[in-house]
Every structure is written in structure tokens, then in C-alpha cells.
Design a protein around this motif. Sequence first.
Motif, short mmCIF file in Angstrom:
data_model
loop_
_atom_site.label_atom_id
_atom_site.label_comp_id
_atom_site.label_asym_id
_atom_site.label_seq_id
_atom_site.Cartn_x
_atom_site.Cartn_y
_atom_site.Cartn_z
N UNK A 31 50.01 22.10 43.55
CA UNK A 31 48.85 22.16 42.66
C UNK A 31 47.97 23.37 42.93
N UNK A 32 48.00 23.89 44.15
CA UNK A 32 47.16 25.05 44.47
C UNK A 32 47.69 25.76 45.72
N UNK A 33 47.09 26.89 46.02
CA UNK A 33 47.53 27.70 47.15
C UNK A 33 47.40 26.96 48.48
N UNK A 34 46.33 26.20 48.63
CA UNK A 34 46.15 25.44 49.87
C UNK A 34 47.27 24.45 50.12
N UNK A 35 47.78 23.85 49.05
CA UNK A 35 48.89 22.90 49.18
C UNK A 35 50.16 23.61 49.62
N UNK A 36 50.38 24.81 49.11
CA UNK A 36 51.56 25.60 49.53
C UNK A 36 51.46 25.92 51.01
N UNK A 37 50.30 26.41 51.42
CA UNK A 37 50.10 26.78 52.82
C UNK A 37 50.25 25.56 53.73
N UNK A 38 49.66 24.45 53.35
CA UNK A 38 49.78 23.24 54.15
C UNK A 38 51.21 22.78 54.31
N UNK A 57 46.69 39.00 44.33
CA UNK A 57 46.29 38.58 45.66
C UNK A 57 46.62 37.14 45.98
N UNK A 58 46.78 36.31 44.95
CA UNK A 58 47.17 34.91 45.10
C UNK A 58 46.31 34.21 46.14
N UNK A 59 44.99 34.38 45.98
CA UNK A 59 44.00 33.75 46.86
C UNK A 59 44.24 34.07 48.34
N UNK A 60 44.65 35.31 48.60
CA UNK A 60 44.88 35.79 49.96
C UNK A 60 45.91 34.94 50.71
N UNK A 61 46.93 34.48 50.02
CA UNK A 61 47.92 33.58 50.62
C UNK A 61 48.61 34.20 51.84
N UNK A 62 48.85 35.49 51.81
CA UNK A 62 49.59 36.11 52.92
C UNK A 62 48.85 35.93 54.24
N UNK A 63 47.58 36.32 54.27
CA UNK A 63 46.80 36.19 55.50
C UNK A 63 46.56 34.73 55.86
N UNK A 64 46.26 33.92 54.87
CA UNK A 64 46.01 32.50 55.14
C UNK A 64 47.25 31.81 55.68
N UNK A 65 48.40 32.13 55.14
CA UNK A 65 49.65 31.53 55.62
C UNK A 65 49.95 31.98 57.04
N UNK A 66 49.81 33.25 57.30
CA UNK A 66 50.06 33.75 58.67
C UNK A 66 49.13 33.06 59.67
#
Length: 73
Positions: A31-38, A57-66
Motif C-alpha cells: 500500500x505504501x513505501x513504508x510497507x515495502x521497507x518493513x 525519489x520514491x519517498x527516499x526508499x533507497x536510504x530508508x531501506x538501507x
Amino acid sequence: RLDKVPPDERFSARQLVADLGRRGADARHFSDTGAIIGFLADTARAGDVILVMSNGGFENIHERLLSALEEGG
């Protein structure tokens, strides 16, 4: 323009996941970037390859995921 494409011909991530599932693929829709990262932070293991493709930028997913992966590791 999206309004020029009939609704039944528009891309649907949910439909793609369902179609892939019927073919035996493990596909997911989030549903959102946070769900992908989680999800990735919970399931990724050492040696896994994660490919993030985005046209922005996809809500800064790269840095948040790392960061999430480092915290879990």
C-alpha cells in the motif's frame, strides 16, 4: 492521458500480482513505501539482492531501506 484508456485496459498492480500468483510466482503488492521497507527488512537475508526501480525519489526508499536493513542486521 489516463482518462483516454478504458478502465479494463489500465495497468493494475493488484491485477499483476494476482496474474503472477496464478503462474506460481511469489509476487506482492504494498500500500505504501513504508510497507515495502518493513517487508524487506523482515524477510531479506544476507546475500539477497534487492532491486529498486523507480522513476523518481520514491519517498527516499533507497536510504530508508538501507537504514532499516542495517538496523535489522
